[in-house]
Design a protein around this motif. Structure first.
Motif, short mmCIF file in Angstrom:
data_model
loop_
_atom_site.label_atom_id
_atom_site.label_comp_id
_atom_site.label_asym_id
_atom_site.label_seq_id
_atom_site.Cartn_x
_atom_site.Cartn_y
_atom_site.Cartn_z
N GLU A 39 0.83 -1.21 0.00
CA GLU A 39 0.00 0.00 0.00
C GLU A 39 0.86 1.26 0.00
O GLU A 39 0.53 2.26 -0.65
N SER A 40 2.00 1.21 0.71
CA SER A 40 2.90 2.37 0.76
C SER A 40 3.54 2.63 -0.60
O SER A 40 3.62 3.78 -1.05
N LEU A 41 3.99 1.56 -1.25
CA LEU A 41 4.61 1.70 -2.58
C LEU A 41 3.59 2.16 -3.61
O LEU A 41 3.90 2.97 -4.49
N PHE A 42 2.35 1.68 -3.49
CA PHE A 42 1.28 2.11 -4.38
C PHE A 42 1.05 3.62 -4.23
O PHE A 42 0.89 4.34 -5.22
N ALA A 43 1.09 4.09 -2.98
CA ALA A 43 0.97 5.53 -2.73
C ALA A 43 2.14 6.28 -3.37
O ALA A 43 1.96 7.34 -3.97
N VAL B 185 2.25 15.90 2.24
CA VAL B 185 2.14 15.29 3.57
C VAL B 185 1.31 14.02 3.43
O VAL B 185 0.22 14.04 2.84
N THR B 186 1.84 12.89 3.93
CA THR B 186 1.11 11.62 3.86
C THR B 186 0.53 11.26 5.23
O THR B 186 1.14 11.54 6.26
N LEU B 187 -0.64 10.64 5.20
CA LEU B 187 -1.29 10.15 6.42
C LEU B 187 -1.85 8.76 6.15
O LEU B 187 -2.46 8.53 5.11
N ARG B 188 -1.67 7.87 7.13
CA ARG B 188 -2.20 6.52 6.98
C ARG B 188 -2.55 5.96 8.36
O ARG B 188 -1.80 6.12 9.31
N ALA B 189 -3.70 5.30 8.42
CA ALA B 189 -4.11 4.56 9.62
C ALA B 189 -4.01 5.40 10.90
O ALA B 189 -3.48 4.96 11.90
N PHE C 16 5.37 3.70 7.76
CA PHE C 16 4.46 3.57 6.61
C PHE C 16 3.52 4.77 6.49
O PHE C 16 2.91 5.16 7.47
N PRO C 17 3.45 5.33 5.28
CA PRO C 17 4.08 4.91 4.02
C PRO C 17 5.45 5.51 3.74
O PRO C 17 6.04 5.26 2.70
N GLY C 18 5.99 6.33 4.66
CA GLY C 18 7.17 7.13 4.35
C GLY C 18 8.43 6.37 3.96
O GLY C 18 9.12 6.75 3.01
N LEU C 19 8.76 5.28 4.70
CA LEU C 19 10.01 4.58 4.39
C LEU C 19 9.98 3.85 3.05
O LEU C 19 10.92 3.99 2.26
N PRO C 20 8.93 3.09 2.73
CA PRO C 20 8.88 2.50 1.38
C PRO C 20 8.91 3.55 0.27
O PRO C 20 9.53 3.34 -0.77
N ILE C 21 8.27 4.71 0.51
CA ILE C 21 8.32 5.79 -0.48
C ILE C 21 9.76 6.29 -0.64
O ILE C 21 10.23 6.53 -1.76
#
Length: 200
Positions: free
Chosen positions: A60-64, A141-145, A84-89
């Motif tokens: 999901e992080s890479l998809f983002a 800025v990303t936000l998840r969960a 997540f999602p910052g490190l995979p990005i």
């Protein structure tokens, strides 16, 4: 501790990232191994199964990351947790200057170790993102969960100079000054979607 081969990781990621860039799989494999090791003794994520971690967290992080604006040069991962999602990005898009904001000490300690082990140029803000200097802004800025998406959005929006990127279930109301684009369903799940908010 059972982990997964690079080939298994690539296979699980196919719906999210059909063609992994060169060099990404070894880093994801190392990240998974480190996460499983730390998660055995300190609760970083409720998901324990390696395949599910790759699918839900990495996928999901890479998809983002694939849906970030091409103009994104800086990114703040708001309430990063175990990254997540910052490190995979950051692994997928090394040209972006990524900052992970995480106020829980055990999680920010893990993030520092992960960034060091993976040799990533990523900043860690080991405090609440709201306490950052007033004039500090990021393209995205990303936000998840997050528990309270409305409150998190209100705190995150002033940090975004251009985009908000949300991995969410029920679409929240956009914060003042932002418009949500059409939501994008996240592969392999019926309950999660990707929402990009752009400044008006």
């Amino acid at each position: 501790m059972p982990t997964l081969s690079e080939a298994q990781i690539a296979n699980i990621l196919t719906p999210f990232l059909p063609s992994p860039p060169p060099g990404i799989l070894p880093k994801l494999s190392t990240y998974l191994e480190l996460l499983l090791k730390w998660n055995a003794r300190t609760n970083l994520t409720a998901i324990r199964d390696p395949e599910e971690i790759v699918r839900r967290h990495f996928g999901e992080s890479l998809f983002a990351g694939l849906h970030l604006s091409s103009e994104a040069t800086t990114l703040l991962d708001f309430g990063s947790g175990a990254g997540f999602p910052g490190l995979p990005i950051a692994i997928l898009r090394p040209e972006i200057a990524v900052t992970l904001a995480e106020s829980q000490n055990k999680k920010s300690t893990f993030l520092r170790e992960a960034v060091r082990t993976l040799d990533l140029k990523v900043e860690i803000w080991a405090a609440r993102a709201e306490s950052m200097p007033q004039g500090l802004h990021f393209h995205t800025v990303t936000l998840r969960a997050v528990d309270n998406m409305a409150a998190a959005l209100a705190a995150a929006a002033p940090r975004a100079s251009s985009d908000l990127l949300l991995l969410a279930g029920i679409p929240p109301t956009p914060p003042p000054g932002f418009t949500f684009q059409k939501s994008i369903p996240i592969p392999t799940t019926e309950s999660s979607m990707l929402l990009r908010g752009t400044r008006n």
